[in-house]
Write an enzyme that holds these catalytic residues in place. Structure first.
Site, PDB file in Angstrom:
ATOM      1  N   ASP A  25      61.108  40.919  23.824  1.00 48.12           N
ATOM      2  CA  ASP A  25      62.084  39.893  24.207  1.00 48.12           C
ATOM      3  C   ASP A  25      62.049  38.723  23.218  1.00 48.12           C
ATOM      4  OD1 ASP A  25      64.021  38.688  25.689  1.00 48.12           O
ATOM      5  OD2 ASP A  25      62.738  38.166  27.384  1.00 48.12           O
ATOM      6  N   GLY A  26      63.193  38.090  23.049  1.00 45.19           N
ATOM      7  CA  GLY A  26      63.237  36.858  22.257  1.00 45.19           C
ATOM      8  C   GLY A  26      63.967  36.972  20.931  1.00 45.19           C
ATOM      9  N   ARG A  38      73.040  36.540  16.502  1.00 46.38           N
ATOM     10  CA  ARG A  38      72.070  37.299  17.294  1.00 46.38           C
ATOM     11  C   ARG A  38      71.675  38.603  16.595  1.00 46.38           C
ATOM     12  NH1 ARG A  38      71.053  36.110  22.431  1.00 46.38           N
ATOM     13  NH2 ARG A  38      70.779  38.289  22.988  1.00 46.38           N
ATOM     14  N   SER A  70      67.764  48.505  27.907  1.00 44.61           N
ATOM     15  CA  SER A  70      67.628  48.752  29.346  1.00 44.61           C
ATOM     16  C   SER A  70      68.966  49.199  29.920  1.00 44.61           C
ATOM     17  CB  SER A  70      67.154  47.487  30.054  1.00 44.61           C
ATOM     18  OG  SER A  70      68.239  46.607  30.234  1.00 44.61           O
ATOM     19  N   GLU A  72      70.424  47.830  32.097  1.00 46.28           N
ATOM     20  CA  GLU A  72      71.199  46.611  32.377  1.00 46.28           C
ATOM     21  C   GLU A  72      71.791  46.000  31.097  1.00 46.28           C
ATOM     22  OE1 GLU A  72      68.023  47.093  33.797  1.00 46.28           O
ATOM     23  OE2 GLU A  72      69.028  47.814  35.610  1.00 46.28           O
ATOM     24  N   ASN A  73      71.301  46.431  29.943  1.00 37.73           N
ATOM     25  CA  ASN A  73      71.789  45.850  28.680  1.00 37.73           C
ATOM     26  C   ASN A  73      73.253  46.177  28.376  1.00 37.73           C
ATOM     27  OD1 ASN A  73      68.605  46.046  26.916  1.00 37.73           O
ATOM     28  ND2 ASN A  73      69.531  44.313  27.958  1.00 37.73           N
ATOM     29  N   TRP A  74      73.840  47.145  29.109  1.00 33.42           N
ATOM     30  CA  TRP A  74      75.270  47.425  28.927  1.00 33.42           C
ATOM     31  C   TRP A  74      76.118  46.221  29.302  1.00 33.42           C
ATOM     32  CZ3 TRP A  74      76.150  51.634  26.218  1.00 33.42           C
ATOM     33  CH2 TRP A  74      75.291  52.726  26.315  1.00 33.42           C
ATOM     34  N   ARG A  76      75.831  43.345  28.217  1.00 33.01           N
ATOM     35  CA  ARG A  76      75.999  42.436  27.061  1.00 33.01           C
ATOM     36  C   ARG A  76      77.364  42.669  26.418  1.00 33.01           C
ATOM     37  NH1 ARG A  76      70.288  41.006  24.379  1.00 33.01           N
ATOM     38  NH2 ARG A  76      69.195  40.799  26.332  1.00 33.01           N
TER      39      ARG A  76
HETATM   40  C1  FPP Z   1      65.566  41.266  23.778  1.00 33.18           C
HETATM   41  O1  FPP Z   1      65.918  40.130  23.039  1.00 33.18           O
HETATM   42  C2  FPP Z   1      65.666  42.456  22.970  1.00 33.18           C
HETATM   43  C3  FPP Z   1      66.523  43.484  23.224  1.00 33.18           C
HETATM   44  C4  FPP Z   1      67.433  43.523  24.361  1.00 33.18           C
HETATM   45  C5  FPP Z   1      66.598  44.642  22.349  1.00 33.18           C
HETATM   46  C6  FPP Z   1      65.335  45.056  21.669  1.00 33.18           C
HETATM   47  C7  FPP Z   1      65.732  45.860  20.519  1.00 33.18           C
HETATM   48  C8  FPP Z   1      65.179  45.852  19.300  1.00 33.18           C
HETATM   49  C9  FPP Z   1      63.954  45.103  18.958  1.00 33.18           C
HETATM   50  C10 FPP Z   1      65.799  46.623  18.189  1.00 33.18           C
HETATM   51  C11 FPP Z   1      65.953  48.098  18.368  1.00 33.18           C
HETATM   52  C12 FPP Z   1      64.711  48.830  18.688  1.00 33.18           C
HETATM   53  C13 FPP Z   1      64.217  49.909  18.031  1.00 33.18           C
HETATM   54  C14 FPP Z   1      63.124  50.699  18.645  1.00 33.18           C
HETATM   55  C15 FPP Z   1      64.703  50.347  16.717  1.00 33.18           C
HETATM   56  P1  FPP Z   1      67.100  39.224  23.578  1.00 33.18           P
HETATM   57  O2  FPP Z   1      68.321  39.583  22.827  1.00 33.18           O
HETATM   58  O3  FPP Z   1      67.223  39.347  25.058  1.00 33.18           O
HETATM   59  O4  FPP Z   1      66.567  37.816  23.178  1.00 33.18           O
HETATM   60  P2  FPP Z   1      66.862  36.438  23.912  1.00 33.18           P
HETATM   61  O5  FPP Z   1      66.334  36.549  25.321  1.00 33.18           O
HETATM   62  O6  FPP Z   1      66.094  35.453  23.095  1.00 33.18           O
HETATM   63  O7  FPP Z   1      68.341  36.234  23.854  1.00 33.18           O
END
Ligand code: FPP
Length: 240
Positions: A25-26, A38, A70, A72-74, A76
């Site tokens: 995360d982050g 982003r 996840s 739930e990420n759909w 976004r």
């Molecule tokens: C959370 O950060 C991160 C994600 C939802 C995606 C994680 C994906 C990767 C690191 C790249 C792809 C992975 C692989 C295995 C190649 P956020 O966007 O929620 O950050 P924020 O909370 O600071 O907005």
């Protein structure tokens, strides 16, 4: 005068977790701090995936499960979903040779049904290329949600077994992680203190570690510190 001990004391064998899972995360906040889009955060997140995967191998961790997308990420924006899927394609295409060479077994957990057919084909081919390997497991959670994983397991068991036959072992054997060692350590970066529908069953006795580091800044040293913190925990599994 030297303060070095006269007799070398062997360091106690440090406990290394067999299976580590990470909620990465982050990325967005990392990009925002730098006035970048982003996408730049997610791209830096992939670099962190490479660093941490190598560091996990060097530490002797048997399985590393990463929450890449996840169920739930759909929710976004479409463009961000496309960016994340694009980065996954780049990772699989660009890093598979190293994984094969390094004896890593690649796994992908989660529900494939909503993923683009070309991505599924790419993932399946990459997993197949590492299937004969015997080394550490890298499991990528893609369109993964623990509640859906458990519901699917329950449905399959209900078709096959009588109610009295459904026990913890039967459920475990239906989970996406059935071939992985028990989860020892679950890390979430970026200061959030939630499991966000990740490995809810598997986390029953895992040690939880929440660190403030944003995922793109997580590196070998941070993983080493997490493993050291794990080594200091006392696991009692409900006993004394
Ligand atoms: C959370 O950060 C991160 C994600 C939802 C995606 C994680 C994906 C990767 C690191 C790249 C792809 C992975 C692989 C295995 C190649 P956020 O966007 O929620 O950050 P924020 O909370 O600071 O907005």
């Amino acid at each position: 005068m030297s303060t070095a001990p006269l007799v070398a004391v062997p360091a106690a064998a440090a406990a290394v977790p067999r299976h580590v899972a990470i909620i990465m995360d982050g990325n967005g906040r990392w990009a925002k701090q730098r006035h970048l889009p982003r996408f730049a955060g997610h791209k830096a997140g992939v670099d962190a995936v490479r660093r941490v995967t190598r560091a996990a191998r060097a530490l002797g961790i048997e399985a590393l499960t990463l929450y890449a997308f996840s169920s739930e990420n759909w929710r976004r924006p479409e463009e961000e979903v496309a960016d994340l899927m694009g980065l996954l394609r780049i990772f699989i295409r660009g890093d598979i040779d190293e994984l094969v060479r390094e004896n890593v077994r690649l796994r992908v957990i989660g529900d494939h049904s909503r993923l683009a057919p070309d991505l599924v084909a790419m993932v399946d081919a990459a997993v197949a290329r590492t299937a004969a390997n015997t080394g550490p497991i890298l499991a990528i959670a893609l369109n993964y949600g623990a509640q859906a994983e458990l519901a699917a397991a329950a449905r399959r068991l209900a078709e096959r077994l009588a109610p009295h036959e459904i026990d913890e072992a039967a459920i475990e054997a239906e989970l996406d992680t059935r071939d992985l060692p028990p989860l020892d350590l679950l890390i979430r970066t970026s200061g959030e203190h939630r499991l966000s529908n990740f490995l809810l069953w598997q986390a029953a006795y895992a040690e939880l570690l929440f660190v403030d580091t944003l995922w793109p800044d997580f590196d070998a040293e941070a993983l080493g510190a997490a493993v050291a913190a794990f080594g200091r925990r006392q696991r009692r599994y409900g006993g004394l």
